[in-house]
Design an enzyme around this catalytic site. Sequence first.
Site, PDB file in Angstrom:
ATOM      1  N   LYS A   9      36.715  32.412  17.846  1.00 45.29           N
ATOM      2  CA  LYS A   9      35.709  33.010  18.736  1.00 45.29           C
ATOM      3  C   LYS A   9      34.333  32.506  18.337  1.00 45.29           C
ATOM      4  O   LYS A   9      33.984  32.479  17.159  1.00 45.29           O
ATOM      5  CB  LYS A   9      35.762  34.531  18.634  1.00 45.29           C
ATOM      6  CG  LYS A   9      34.721  35.265  19.442  1.00 45.29           C
ATOM      7  CD  LYS A   9      35.031  36.748  19.374  1.00 45.29           C
ATOM      8  CE  LYS A   9      33.809  37.583  19.496  1.00 45.29           C
ATOM      9  NZ  LYS A   9      34.108  39.013  19.445  1.00 45.29           N
ATOM     10  N   SER A  25      34.983  21.912  32.877  1.00 46.68           N
ATOM     11  CA  SER A  25      35.102  22.172  31.450  1.00 46.68           C
ATOM     12  C   SER A  25      33.860  22.820  30.866  1.00 46.68           C
ATOM     13  O   SER A  25      32.905  23.145  31.560  1.00 46.68           O
ATOM     14  CB  SER A  25      35.410  20.900  30.665  1.00 46.68           C
ATOM     15  OG  SER A  25      34.284  20.053  30.678  1.00 46.68           O
ATOM     16  N   TYR A  58      38.530  24.248  29.694  1.00 47.05           N
ATOM     17  CA  TYR A  58      38.933  23.526  28.496  1.00 47.05           C
ATOM     18  C   TYR A  58      37.692  22.923  27.842  1.00 47.05           C
ATOM     19  O   TYR A  58      36.647  22.779  28.468  1.00 47.05           O
ATOM     20  CB  TYR A  58      39.962  22.437  28.819  1.00 47.05           C
ATOM     21  CG  TYR A  58      39.434  21.390  29.774  1.00 47.05           C
ATOM     22  CD1 TYR A  58      38.859  20.215  29.293  1.00 47.05           C
ATOM     23  CD2 TYR A  58      39.485  21.586  31.144  1.00 47.05           C
ATOM     24  CE1 TYR A  58      38.357  19.260  30.168  1.00 47.05           C
ATOM     25  CE2 TYR A  58      38.987  20.633  32.020  1.00 47.05           C
ATOM     26  CZ  TYR A  58      38.423  19.484  31.529  1.00 47.05           C
ATOM     27  OH  TYR A  58      37.913  18.555  32.388  1.00 47.05           O
TER      28      TYR A  58
END
Length: 127
Positions: A9, A25, A58
Amino acid sequence: MFRTMMNAKIHRAQVTEANLNYVGSITIDEDIIDAVGIAANEKVQIVNNNNGARLETYVIPGEHGSGVVCLNGAAARLVQPGDIIIIISYALVANEEVAHHHPTVAIMNEQNKIQQLLKQEPAGTIL
């Protein structure tokens, strides 16, 4: 059985750029993704603290040391430069390994530099 667990995270990163014309992305400073163990092309969830938007995309590595956090493509419509976001990656963990799984959490400062690197998120975290 496998459980989907938080693996890494990046907490309270600041969006530096939103590029609608890119294919898609999120571009993140490679120093940051290396520190938390997120790989290029890995799927991540983005949570926007400013407007509540949540999305998946991504990762594309950005220039080392640049502090770049840029949402690309359609995701650029869900953020503004200056927004504070949380970037989360997940891993499938075998049930018997769950108790031993510890995510890496990077607490970011206002310049998108890692202020603190944790191997566990403290209970009741308020940052």
